[in-house]
Design a protein around this motif. Structure first.
Motif, PDB file in Angstrom:
ATOM      1  N   SER A 113       0.434  -0.633  -0.023  1.00 17.94           N
ATOM      2  CA  SER A 113       0.098  -0.566  -0.466  1.00 17.94           C
ATOM      3  C   SER A 113       0.676   0.926   0.637  1.00 17.94           C
ATOM      4  O   SER A 113       1.995   1.572   0.186  1.00 17.94           O
ATOM      5  CB  SER A 113      -0.678   0.347   1.761  1.00 17.94           C
ATOM      6  N   GLY A 114       0.037   2.538  -0.252  1.00 14.60           N
ATOM      7  CA  GLY A 114       0.806   3.698   0.078  1.00 14.60           C
ATOM      8  C   GLY A 114       1.393   3.861   1.113  1.00 14.60           C
ATOM      9  O   GLY A 114       2.627   4.262   1.437  1.00 14.60           O
ATOM     10  N   SER A 115       1.079   3.570   2.154  1.00 14.86           N
ATOM     11  CA  SER A 115       1.139   4.138   3.523  1.00 14.86           C
ATOM     12  C   SER A 115       2.062   3.601   3.760  1.00 14.86           C
ATOM     13  O   SER A 115       3.057   3.524   4.299  1.00 14.86           O
ATOM     14  CB  SER A 115       0.325   3.453   4.349  1.00 14.86           C
ATOM     15  N   ILE A 118       4.886   4.717   2.661  1.00 16.03           N
ATOM     16  CA  ILE A 118       6.013   5.592   3.244  1.00 16.03           C
ATOM     17  C   ILE A 118       6.924   5.851   4.441  1.00 16.03           C
ATOM     18  O   ILE A 118       7.895   6.558   5.182  1.00 16.03           O
ATOM     19  CB  ILE A 118       4.307   6.779   3.665  1.00 16.03           C
ATOM     20  N   LEU A 141      -0.618  14.756   3.185  1.00 18.60           N
ATOM     21  CA  LEU A 141      -1.680  13.213   3.984  1.00 18.60           C
ATOM     22  C   LEU A 141      -1.204  11.958   2.866  1.00 18.60           C
ATOM     23  O   LEU A 141      -0.331  12.300   2.101  1.00 18.60           O
ATOM     24  CB  LEU A 141      -2.717  12.887   3.362  1.00 18.60           C
ATOM     25  N   HIS A 142      -0.187  11.348   4.411  1.00 20.47           N
ATOM     26  CA  HIS A 142       0.420  10.186   3.434  1.00 20.47           C
ATOM     27  C   HIS A 142       0.428   8.970   4.261  1.00 20.47           C
ATOM     28  O   HIS A 142       0.763   7.892   4.009  1.00 20.47           O
ATOM     29  CB  HIS A 142       1.868  10.868   4.562  1.00 20.47           C
ATOM     30  N   GLY A 143      -0.959   8.325   4.550  1.00 13.66           N
ATOM     31  CA  GLY A 143      -1.196   7.615   4.753  1.00 13.66           C
ATOM     32  C   GLY A 143      -1.785   7.467   6.722  1.00 13.66           C
ATOM     33  O   GLY A 143      -2.196   8.391   6.572  1.00 13.66           O
ATOM     34  N   GLU A 214       4.687  15.523  -1.188  1.00  8.93           N
ATOM     35  CA  GLU A 214       3.907  15.645  -2.863  1.00  8.93           C
ATOM     36  C   GLU A 214       3.978  16.591  -3.018  1.00  8.93           C
ATOM     37  O   GLU A 214       4.385  17.212  -2.824  1.00  8.93           O
ATOM     38  CB  GLU A 214       2.414  15.439  -1.623  1.00  8.93           C
ATOM     39  N   ASP A 247       6.430  11.555  -2.367  1.00 10.03           N
ATOM     40  CA  ASP A 247       5.759  10.644  -2.054  1.00 10.03           C
ATOM     41  C   ASP A 247       5.090  10.926  -3.349  1.00 10.03           C
ATOM     42  O   ASP A 247       3.804  11.924  -3.097  1.00 10.03           O
ATOM     43  CB  ASP A 247       4.504  11.089  -1.070  1.00 10.03           C
ATOM     44  N   ALA A 249       2.253   9.063  -4.933  1.00  8.05           N
ATOM     45  CA  ALA A 249       1.158   7.994  -4.602  1.00  8.05           C
ATOM     46  C   ALA A 249       0.296   9.113  -5.766  1.00  8.05           C
ATOM     47  O   ALA A 249      -0.428   8.134  -6.413  1.00  8.05           O
ATOM     48  CB  ALA A 249       0.186   7.396  -3.927  1.00  8.05           C
ATOM     49  N   GLN A 250       0.049  10.080  -5.211  1.00  7.29           N
ATOM     50  CA  GLN A 250      -1.318  10.672  -5.979  1.00  7.29           C
ATOM     51  C   GLN A 250      -1.239  11.276  -7.320  1.00  7.29           C
ATOM     52  O   GLN A 250      -1.330  11.336  -8.635  1.00  7.29           O
ATOM     53  CB  GLN A 250      -1.845  11.451  -5.606  1.00  7.29           C
ATOM     54  N   LYS A 277      -1.002   3.608  -5.259  1.00  2.93           N
ATOM     55  CA  LYS A 277      -2.104   4.017  -6.492  1.00  2.93           C
ATOM     56  C   LYS A 277      -2.216   3.264  -7.583  1.00  2.93           C
ATOM     57  O   LYS A 277      -2.349   1.906  -7.555  1.00  2.93           O
ATOM     58  CB  LYS A 277      -2.687   5.666  -6.393  1.00  2.93           C
TER      59      LYS A 277
HETATM   60  C1  LIG Z   1       0.185  11.141  -1.084  1.00  8.63           C
HETATM   61  C2  LIG Z   1      -0.678   9.902  -0.400  1.00  8.63           C
HETATM   62  N1  LIG Z   1       0.225   8.399  -0.098  1.00  8.63           N
HETATM   63  C3  LIG Z   1      -0.192   7.772   1.066  1.00  8.63           C
HETATM   64  C4  LIG Z   1      -1.774   7.375   1.296  1.00  8.63           C
HETATM   65  C5  LIG Z   1      -1.657   6.154   1.034  1.00  8.63           C
HETATM   66  O1  LIG Z   1      -2.114   5.361   0.538  1.00  8.63           O
HETATM   67  P1  LIG Z   1      -2.433   3.911   1.406  1.00  8.63           P
HETATM   68  O2  LIG Z   1      -4.213   4.013   1.207  1.00  8.63           O
HETATM   69  O3  LIG Z   1      -2.383   3.080  -0.489  1.00  8.63           O
HETATM   70  O4  LIG Z   1      -2.494   3.278   2.362  1.00  8.63           O
HETATM   71  C6  LIG Z   1      -2.649   8.219   0.196  1.00  8.63           C
HETATM   72  C7  LIG Z   1      -3.649   7.717  -0.107  1.00  8.63           C
HETATM   73  O5  LIG Z   1      -4.187   7.989  -0.315  1.00  8.63           O
HETATM   74  C8  LIG Z   1      -1.925   9.525  -0.610  1.00  8.63           C
HETATM   75  O6  LIG Z   1      -2.551  10.280  -1.033  1.00  8.63           O
END
Ligand SMILES: Cc1ncc(COP(=O)(O)O)c(C=O)c1O
Length: 446
Positions: A113-115, A118, A141-143, A214, A247, A249-250, A277
């Motif tokens: 996962s994204g979390s 991180i 926001l990072h998870g 981000e 990060d 993710a997005q 993602k």
């Molecule tokens: C920028 C960012 N990093 C990390 C995450 C966490 O990702 P995950 O929900 O896959 O753990 C998100 C979730 O929306 C995010 O927007």
């Protein structure tokens, strides 16, 4: 299943948190049953254009045919594997990603996962530098892991925990539309950064390890830091022996109109980068990428990160095919064209409706901030909600976002494969929604 049954099941069996989101209760929302391309369908057969790309995992479109084919093929041969042995899809993904990564970020490891990424990125920065303190944007926001990533999610869930992870601190987000210092770029010379660093230096408890952010703050309200900000930040980090963690993710894999969001920032080269993602094209796989010296230094100090499913052939094959699709189908180019169309339409609308305060973002990560008056920039939370409700009724899905309590930005994240006809339909629904929400008296020339 019908709506009444869905509601009964949710009421009886779901954890209370699973029935709601930051935008309210889920039981009265559509219950989804199917998806294809840019469309999701609810249990009543109603179709919606998905302008939030699922939970951002469908940026290639739902069930991209090449993703389905790659997944089916791998399922028939090997789905799961031990991570104590190498497997072919895993090796292929390392090679594909390594050859694609810019800025020397060639070393990779996979997670789910994204979390996860991180957590692993921060640990990597700490092990590589020997430091501990990590700073991040106050609108970041990072998870959602219960300790570290929530503690670093200053805009969201840090406040909901009585104990936060030590050595985590916020710096000011360079949110120029609502500058926290009430200054104007470029005259301000990004004083938000120098003030933040002065405070951070005083706060550091140990040797500092890194910065996490981000390239565009998505959940914070699609905030694009001003030109040159990240280059200045990176110079300041280097001077302190700190690493830059991006990060993505997005913002990664084509969504901003380039392969990675940081590539819009001249001269900036992150030391560590997290991908998640739509990396799995709809399946959960994520990656930590780093330069060879950073990876080497961290491993010397005992660094490792893994999960039981992180190196599954099924997920790795999905990762490889999503990268192939991003490149072969020029997803970044498609995203840039969508940006032009959507921004153009909103610029035109802004001449008609004072409600539109700011239009920002890149590629298919776009934000429209609504205000009741442009001079005072009073957040139009209620009107934004009206726009959302109207669009949902008319078959268009997206999310409302904002910084630290504000809910006045609509975040549009259409899949990169969205067609011109689909865009036109969405923009027409949005036009009607904004028109309804805007009061006649707010009409003024921009
Ligand atoms: C920028 C960012 N990093 C990390 C995450 C966490 O990702 P995950 O929900 O896959 O753990 C998100 C979730 O929306 C995010 O927007």
């Amino acid at each position: 299943m019908d709506k009444a049954k869905a509601k009964r099941i949710a009421g009886r069996w779901m954890f209370p948190t699973e029935k709601s989101s930051y935008m309210g209760g889920l039981e009265d929302r559509p219950v989804l049953a199917a998806s294809a391309g840019r469309t999701v369908t609810d249990i009543d057969g109603k179709e919606y254009l998905d302008f939030q790309s699922g939970q951002m995992g469908a940026a290639l479109g739902h069930q991209h045919p090449r993703m389905v084919a790659a997944i089916e093929k791998t399922m028939a041969s090997m789905m799961h594997s031990t991570n104590t042995m190498l497997n072919v899809p895993r090796l292929r993904l390392h090679e594909r990603l390594g050859k694609l990564m810019p800025a020397g970020l060639t070393k990779s490891l996979f997670l789910v996962s994204g979390s996860d990424t991180i957590e692993a990125c921060v640990d990597l920065a700490r092990k590589a530098t020997g430091g501990t303190d990590v700073i991040g944007f106050h609108a970041g926001l990072h998870g959602s892991t219960s300790y570290l990533t929530r503690s670093l999610s200053f805009n969201w869930s840090r406040q909901k925990h009585s104990v936060v992870a030590p050595a985590t601190a916020a710096i000011l987000t360079p949110y120029c539309y609502r500058c926290p210092l009430k200054l104007t770029f470029p005259k301000c010379e990004v004083q938000c950064l120098s003030a933040s660093l002065e405070l951070a230096d005083a706060n550091f408890t140990d040797a500092p390890a890194g910065f996490i952010g981000e390239p565009i703050l998505s959940a914070g309200g699609v905030i694009v830091p001003p030109d040159g900000y990240f280059a200045k930040l990176q110079a300041a980090l280097k001077a302190r022996g700190m690493l830059m963690i991006m990060d993505e993710a997005q913002t990664g894999l084509g969504k901003t109109g380039k392969l990675f969001g940081f590539q819009h920032e001249k001269g900036v080269k992150p030391d560590i980068l997290g991908i998640s993602k739509h990396f799995g094209g709809g399946l959960p796989i994520s990656a930590v990428c780093a330069t060879a010296p950073v990876a080497k230094a961290a491993v010397k100090n005992g660094y490792f990160a893994t999960r039981s499913h992180a190196t599954d052939p099924l997920l790795c094959a999905a990762g490889e095919e999503s990268l192939n699709i991003v490149v072969d189908e020029d997803m970044a180019g498609k995203a840039a064209r969508i940006e032009n169309r959507v921004k153009g339409a909103f610029r035109k609308m802004a001449k008609e409706f004072e409600l539109i305060g700011d239009i920002r973002g890149r590629g298919v990560l776009l934000g429209i901030e609504f205000v009741t008056d442009r001079e005072k920039k009073t957040p139009a939370n209620a009107q934004t909600r009206k726009i959302f409700d109207h669009c949902l009724k008319r078959g268009l899905i997206f999310q409302i976002r904002g910084t630290r309590g504000l809910q006045n930005v609509i975040r549009l994240v259409p899949p990169m494969t969205t067609t011109k006809a689909e865009l036109d339909r969405a923009l027409s629904i949005l036009y009607d929604a904004v028109k309804r929400a805007a009061k006649a008296k707010t009409r003024r020339k921009r």
